[in-house]
Every structure is written in structure tokens, then in C-alpha cells.
Scaffold this motif. Structure first.
Motif: not given
Length: 235
Positions: A36-37, A42-43, A73-74, A78-82
């Protein structure tokens, strides 16, 4: 007349037992968790870049891989990873560390056969505890005359290892699935390098084969190693 071989050294992961496939399975899970990110391709690029960047700090192995996944992941979120995703990544790494060992076809017979006539070494990179666990589970431990877990594989490290085991480099052979780590450095150290490709090889371990070098050989499978060694000894 070729100097007679006295020592045969083996890489561990993806030479004696399966390894990279478990990293790839975990990486697929990583992509699912972060779908979802960012785009999957790219990942993968971002993760590989993090692994390259972190090798000097974390070294090779599962623990560094997990830390690189968390870092990636972080970054991509942009620091929003659960926190739940971080928890799953840690759990995936722990599962990798518990995964049973699967020897590649013909490994036990090949190593046991060569151990009758040669000093047999294990030369591997990675986390010490994890490599000790895998060796213990493999059932191969009693066949080795020496175990070397190193942070990197360079010509100087190979020279040091061979000297520690009272073998001149020209009387030693290194066998493995990484051209970059298991073949080129030992050849540069004066030893033989035998490449046995695996279906999966980490991108960081790719390198151009020294095809024209007289001490380089490539075999399709490890079971052909005794025949190659016999031919070298008779040359």
C-alpha cells in the motif's frame, strides 16, 4: 606438473545447503506488507541499496537483512510504517533463524568422500550463531578439519586461513556458489576456485567469471567435484 591439492574448502550457504530461497520468500512477504506504500520493484531496489549500505555495519546474514528491511520500511513510508508491520518483519526473521536445514543433492556423499583423502574446511560468511546452528543441524560437522566464519572473503583472508591450516594456497581449493566471494578471491590468493552455481544468488554476490584463468573451474553440480579433483591431481 601441478602442485598436488591437500585442502578443499567449501562455502556453506547455497553450496552445501539451501539459504537464499528463504531470503527471497521473506522478501516477497516484505513486499506484501508494504504494497500500500510503494511499488514492488521500487521496494526491491530500496532494500538492496539498504543492504549494500549496511554491510559494513551489520555484516552478512539474517539479522542484518531484517534490520535493512525495517530501515527500508521506515524510509519508503516516511516514518508512517505501522508497528504491526515491524512486528511481522521481526517475526519473519525469527522464522528464518529457526528454519530447518536442507542439504543440497549429493552434498553429504561428496564431502564424506573427499574427507577420506583431503583436509576439509568450511569457510563461510554470516552470523556466527546462525552458522553454528546450521552446521550442527546439517550433520556434516564431523567431516570438517576446520571451521572459519568470517566477516568477508578477500584474498588476504584466504591466505590467512590457508596458513592457519598449514596449507600453501597453491595446494588449496575453494568451492562455492558466489563468483565474487568463493572463486575470485581464492584465485587471487593463489588457490583454485571452483564455481558451482545455485538457482538463486544474491545480487551483491554477482561478478564476472575469470574464465581464462587456469585455476578456475565451473561445475554444474557438487557431485562432479571428486572427478575434477582427480583430474587436477593427475595433470
Amino acid at each position: 606438473m601441478t602442485e598436488k591439492l591437500a585442502t578443499i574448502a567449501f562455502d556453506a550457504d547455497d553450496t552445501l545447503w539451501e539459504n537464499e530461497q528463504f531470503f527471497r520468500m521473506t522478501q516477497e512477504r516484505f513486499k506484501e506488507l508494504l504494497a500500500d506504500f510503494t511499488e514492488a520493484d521500487h521496494l526491491s531496489e530500496r532494500l538492496l541499496a539498504a543492504e549494500r549500505r549496511n554491510l559494513g555495519q551489520y555484516g552478512f546474514g539474517i539479522k542484518g537483512f531484517v534490520l535493512s528491511m525495517i530501515e527500508t520500511a521506515i524510509e519508503v513510508t516516511e516514518d508512517r510504517v505501522p508497528a504491526s508491520v515491524i512486528r511481522e518483519l521481526i517475526a519473519a526473521g525469527q522464522e528464518m533463524l529457526r528454519h530447518p536445514i536442507h542439504l543440497l543433492d549429493g552434498v553429504e556423499k561428496t564431502v564424506r568422500t573427499l574427507a577420506e583423502d583431503y583436509d576439509i574446511l568450511l569457510v563461510t560468511k554470516g552470523d556466527l550463531l546462525d552458522q553454528e546452528r546450521k552446521l550442527a543441524q546439517s550433520g556434516l560437522g564431523d567431516m570438517f578439519d576446520g571451521i572459519e566464519v568470517v566477516s568477508n572473503k578477500t584474498p588476504d583472508i584466504y591466505r590467512t586461513i590457508f596458513a592457519r591450516h598449514n596449507t600453501a594456497p597453491e595446494r588449496a581449493m575453494m568451492v562455492g556458489n558466489s563468483m565474487k566471494s568463493d572463486v575470485i578471491p581464492p584465485i587471487e590468493a593463489g588457490a583454485w576456485g571452483v564455481y558451482v552455481p545455485h538457482n538463486y544468488t544474491w545480487e551483491i554476490e554477482h561478478a564476472e567469471a575469470p574464465s581464462a584463468h587456469p585455476r578456475f573451474h565451473e561445475l554444474p553440480r557438487l557431485t562432479e567435484l571428486p572427478g575434477l579433483i582427480d583430474a587436477i591431481q593427475k595433470s
